[in-house]
Every structure is written in structure tokens, then in C-alpha cells.
Design a protein around this motif. Structure first.
Motif, PDB file in Angstrom:
ATOM      1  N   GLY A  98       0.812  -1.216   0.000  1.00 52.23           N
ATOM      2  CA  GLY A  98       0.000   0.000   0.000  1.00 52.23           C
ATOM      3  C   GLY A  98       0.842   1.262   0.000  1.00 52.23           C
ATOM      4  O   GLY A  98       0.506   2.250  -0.652  1.00 52.23           O
ATOM      5  N   THR A  99       1.966   1.227   0.734  1.00 56.59           N
ATOM      6  CA  THR A  99       2.860   2.388   0.779  1.00 56.59           C
ATOM      7  C   THR A  99       3.482   2.653  -0.579  1.00 56.59           C
ATOM      8  O   THR A  99       3.549   3.799  -1.044  1.00 56.59           O
ATOM      9  CB  THR A  99       3.970   2.170   1.832  1.00 56.59           C
ATOM     10  N   GLN A 100       3.960   1.582  -1.239  1.00 56.96           N
ATOM     11  CA  GLN A 100       4.496   1.726  -2.597  1.00 56.96           C
ATOM     12  C   GLN A 100       3.456   2.323  -3.533  1.00 56.96           C
ATOM     13  O   GLN A 100       3.737   3.252  -4.297  1.00 56.96           O
ATOM     14  CB  GLN A 100       4.936   0.366  -3.137  1.00 56.96           C
ATOM     15  N   MET A 101       2.258   1.781  -3.463  1.00 56.95           N
ATOM     16  CA  MET A 101       1.176   2.232  -4.339  1.00 56.95           C
ATOM     17  C   MET A 101       0.863   3.712  -4.114  1.00 56.95           C
ATOM     18  O   MET A 101       0.718   4.486  -5.071  1.00 56.95           O
ATOM     19  CB  MET A 101      -0.070   1.378  -4.088  1.00 56.95           C
ATOM     20  N   PHE A 102       0.762   4.113  -2.850  1.00 59.06           N
ATOM     21  CA  PHE A 102       0.431   5.498  -2.544  1.00 59.06           C
ATOM     22  C   PHE A 102       1.482   6.456  -3.095  1.00 59.06           C
ATOM     23  O   PHE A 102       1.148   7.475  -3.732  1.00 59.06           O
ATOM     24  CB  PHE A 102       0.302   5.694  -1.031  1.00 59.06           C
ATOM     25  N   PHE A 103       2.759   6.138  -2.866  1.00 55.37           N
ATOM     26  CA  PHE A 103       3.808   7.072  -3.283  1.00 55.37           C
ATOM     27  C   PHE A 103       3.966   7.139  -4.795  1.00 55.37           C
ATOM     28  O   PHE A 103       4.225   8.216  -5.342  1.00 55.37           O
ATOM     29  CB  PHE A 103       5.137   6.711  -2.615  1.00 55.37           C
ATOM     30  N   GLY A 156      -3.342   9.712  -4.781  1.00 51.45           N
ATOM     31  CA  GLY A 156      -2.884   8.590  -3.963  1.00 51.45           C
ATOM     32  C   GLY A 156      -3.837   8.269  -2.829  1.00 51.45           C
ATOM     33  O   GLY A 156      -4.089   7.091  -2.527  1.00 51.45           O
ATOM     34  N   LEU A 157      -4.386   9.298  -2.195  1.00 52.73           N
ATOM     35  CA  LEU A 157      -5.285   9.091  -1.049  1.00 52.73           C
ATOM     36  C   LEU A 157      -6.637   8.515  -1.463  1.00 52.73           C
ATOM     37  O   LEU A 157      -7.310   7.870  -0.654  1.00 52.73           O
ATOM     38  CB  LEU A 157      -5.487  10.418  -0.308  1.00 52.73           C
ATOM     39  N   ILE A 158      -7.036   8.725  -2.699  1.00 48.05           N
ATOM     40  CA  ILE A 158      -8.308   8.172  -3.173  1.00 48.05           C
ATOM     41  C   ILE A 158      -8.129   6.728  -3.655  1.00 48.05           C
ATOM     42  O   ILE A 158      -8.856   5.819  -3.239  1.00 48.05           O
ATOM     43  CB  ILE A 158      -8.899   9.041  -4.303  1.00 48.05           C
ATOM     44  N   LEU A 159      -7.163   6.502  -4.537  1.00 43.41           N
ATOM     45  CA  LEU A 159      -7.038   5.203  -5.193  1.00 43.41           C
ATOM     46  C   LEU A 159      -6.412   4.122  -4.310  1.00 43.41           C
ATOM     47  O   LEU A 159      -6.806   2.956  -4.392  1.00 43.41           O
ATOM     48  CB  LEU A 159      -6.228   5.343  -6.487  1.00 43.41           C
ATOM     49  N   THR A 160      -5.455   4.495  -3.463  1.00 40.51           N
ATOM     50  CA  THR A 160      -4.776   3.474  -2.660  1.00 40.51           C
ATOM     51  C   THR A 160      -5.710   2.772  -1.675  1.00 40.51           C
ATOM     52  O   THR A 160      -5.765   1.531  -1.656  1.00 40.51           O
ATOM     53  CB  THR A 160      -3.581   4.085  -1.898  1.00 40.51           C
ATOM     54  N   PRO A 161      -6.461   3.480  -0.833  1.00 41.71           N
ATOM     55  CA  PRO A 161      -7.342   2.778   0.114  1.00 41.71           C
ATOM     56  C   PRO A 161      -8.392   1.912  -0.575  1.00 41.71           C
ATOM     57  O   PRO A 161      -8.692   0.814  -0.100  1.00 41.71           O
ATOM     58  CB  PRO A 161      -8.000   3.929   0.903  1.00 41.71           C
ATOM     59  N   VAL A 181      -1.257  -0.453  -9.332  1.00 46.86           N
ATOM     60  CA  VAL A 181      -2.693  -0.707  -9.177  1.00 46.86           C
ATOM     61  C   VAL A 181      -3.220  -1.781 -10.130  1.00 46.86           C
ATOM     62  O   VAL A 181      -3.873  -2.735  -9.677  1.00 46.86           O
ATOM     63  CB  VAL A 181      -3.496   0.603  -9.336  1.00 46.86           C
ATOM     64  N   PRO A 182      -2.992  -1.684 -11.451  1.00 45.55           N
ATOM     65  CA  PRO A 182      -3.558  -2.704 -12.351  1.00 45.55           C
ATOM     66  C   PRO A 182      -3.079  -4.118 -12.016  1.00 45.55           C
ATOM     67  O   PRO A 182      -3.860  -5.074 -12.099  1.00 45.55           O
ATOM     68  CB  PRO A 182      -3.054  -2.269 -13.730  1.00 45.55           C
TER      69      PRO A 182
END
Length: 312
Positions: A98-103, A156-161, A181-182
Motif C-alpha cells: 500500500g505504501t508503494q502504491m500510494f507514493f 494517492g489518497l483516493i485510489l490506494t485505500p 494498481v492494475p
């Protein structure tokens, strides 16, 4: 919360690019070398822009922001990938994923907007040179940069969670070298079609607005250059834009493939190659492009190598 439908001890397995290579050892040292060059080049460019007063202009302020984004961008994915290869493991925790995805969402979204801000900066410099330092003053530059970081953060805050709260009841093997994400969505056993449509619309919005700003800026830049009588003036105007145009084509080309082309165009192997290009190669290309194409940066670098003092 990311872990609404998950457990904290869940781990994913990043299959990565080493498993696809016939020479994983060589690939490891190649990526490690690229990583060192990218980190060193971006840090040097940031230092040069910070200390040399000749580079304290709006254009180099945005280049400094680009180098900072690239520095963080490559640091989000490559160290984990290299560490996993070094200790011969492929796991990444759900929090790490999740951290990787957010950044990477934050930095990718921020860079899309930053490239648009840089295009607007070039438009003002070429089309309104007498008002350049009034229109692109210190406050405006910082507002534009803050807006770029804010938009990326919202992305990042919308798509990651949302992505990380889908139930993952299929194989935990991610056919990628980081949590994009994909690639993560393919592991979900629930219906993600509505979310994929939402994500597609978000990506169109994130790309369409900056591309519109960039296209509009360069339309007026080309008109202005065409009206110039001086051949030297035309060359100088094109020279100030060429580096930015090169970076735009590299970054946006990869983004359009990843997020806007239909799934029929995608394979895990192609996705990894494209992601490798814009997450690993782009951060090393950007400082090289700007260093080689800008006499001011080249002059500041020579001054640094000779041990000279920078004017403040």
C-alpha cells in the motif's frame, strides 16, 4: 483503512523482472547501477540549483521539483526490488504494498501536473518575456508547485485505500516488480469493473488537463517563434523547450499505455517493461537531459567539479 477486509500478516509475492530474465545477476547489477546514477544525478542537480544563484529562476525551480520527485520515485520501488533479490525473497507486506502504491500514485500525479506547470512557464518566458518575472514570481512558482503535490496526494489518497480494501482471495503472486494498481487488482476475486471505470476516468482527467495546458502552451509558443525575425532568437526559444518536450513525450507516452489503453493491449511482460521505463529509466534520463541541454547547468557543474565557489 487498507486492512478492512484483510489481515495484517498478509503478504504478496512480487515475481518481478528477475524471474523473466536469463541473466538475473547481470540485470541486478545493471539496475543497481542505474539506481546509483539516478540518485546521484538528481541530488547533484538539486544541489547545483540550490547553491548557484544563476539557476535561481522559475525554470530551474521547476526542474528542482522534478528532480526531487524523480529521486523519491525511484527510491520507492527499486531498493525493495534489489533487497528481495539480494536475500532471495519475493514477499512484500500488505502495508509495504500500500505504501508503494500510494507514493507512486502521488509522485506520478504530481509529475503530470508539474510538466504542465513547466510548459506554462516556457509559454510565459517566450510569449511574454517582459512580464516573465512578474507573472512567474516567487509566490506563483510555489503555488504551482504546491498545487502539483496536492493533486498527486489526492490521487494517492483516493485510489490506494480503495484498491487495498478489495478482498484478495486469488493467488498472492503479483506479476510485477512493485505494487502497481492494475497488477494488484488482478488478484481480487470480487467484481472490480465499476472501480476500473472510475480509475480510468480519474486517469483521463489526470492526463487530459495537463495535456491540454501543455498543448495550449506550445501552440502559442510555436506561433510566437514563427513570428520572430531573428534566427538566433528562434534557436534559443526552441532550445529552452526541447528538454521539456523530450521529458513530456517519455513520461506521458508510458502513462497513456499503462492507464488508457484497453486490457487487450496489455500483457504482464509488456506492463513490466513499460513500468521499468518510466519508474527506473526516466528518473535517470531527466537530469541527464536537462544537464546536457542547458548551458547554465553545465557551467554550474564544471564550477562544482573545479572546486569553485557558487555566487549566492
Amino acid at each position: 483503512m487498507w486492512l478492512t477486509n484483510q489481515t495484517q500478516d498478509v503478504e504478496f509475492f512480487l515475481l518481478g523482472i528477475f524471474s523473466q530474465s536469463s541473466y538475473p545477476g547481470f540485470l541486478f547489477f545493471l539496475i543497481f547501477g542505474i539506481f546509483l546514477i539516478a540518485v546521484s544525478a538528481n541530488i547533484i542537480l538539486i544541489i547545483l540549483i540550490h547553491f548557484d544563484s544563476c539557476l535561481h529562476t522559475p525554470m530551474y525551480f521547476f526542474i528542482n521539483q522534478l528532480s526531487l520527485m524523480d529521486l523519491i520515485y525511484i527510491s520507492v520501488t527499486v531498493p525493495k526490488m534489489l533487497a528481495n533479490k539480494l536475500v532471495n525473497v519475493r514477499t512484500i507486506s500488505i502495508w509495504g504494498c500500500g505504501t508503494q502504491m500510494f507514493f507512486y500514485l502521488l509522485l506520478g500525479g504530481s509529475e503530470y501536473c508539474l510538466l504542465a506547470a513547466m510548459a506554462y512557464d516556457r509559454y510565459v518566458a517566450i510569449c511574454h518575456p517582459l512580464r516573465y518575472f512578474v507573472l512567474m514570481n516567487h509566490r506563483m512558482c510555489h503555488l504551482l508547485a504546491a498545487a502539483c503535490w496536492f493533486v498527486g496526494s489526492v490521487d494517492g489518497l483516493i485510489l490506494t485505500p480503495i484498491t487495498m480494501t478489495f478482498p484478495f482471495c486469488r493467488s498472492r503472486e503479483i506479476y510485477h516488480f512493485f505494487c502497481e494498481v492494475p497488477a494488484v487488482m488482478k488478484l481480487s476475486c470480487s467484481d472490480t469493473s465499476l472501480y476500473e471505470i472510475f480509475m480510468y476516468l480519474c486517469c483521463i482527467l489526470m492526463l487530459l488537463i495537463p495535456i491540454t495546458v501543455i498543448s495550449g502552451s506550445y501552440y502559442f509558443i510555436v506561433l510566437t517563434i514563427h513570428r520572430m525575425n531573428s534566427v538566433e532568437g528562434k534557436k534559443k526559444a526552441f532550445a529552452t523547450c526541447s528538454s521539456h518536450i523530450t521529458v513530456v513525450f517519455i513520461f506521458y507516452g508510458a502513462a497513456v499505455y499503462t492507464y488508457m489503453l484497453p486490457s487487450s493491449y496489455h500483457t504482464p511482460e509488456k506492463d513490466m517493461v513499460v513500468s521499468f521505463f518510466y519508474t527506473i529509466l526516466t528518473p535517470v534520463l531527466n537530469p541527464v537531459i536537462y544537464s546536457l541541454r542547458n548551458k547554465e547547468v553545465a557551467g554550474a557543474l564544471k564550477k562544482l567539479l573545479r572546486g569553485g565557489k557558487f555566487p549566492y
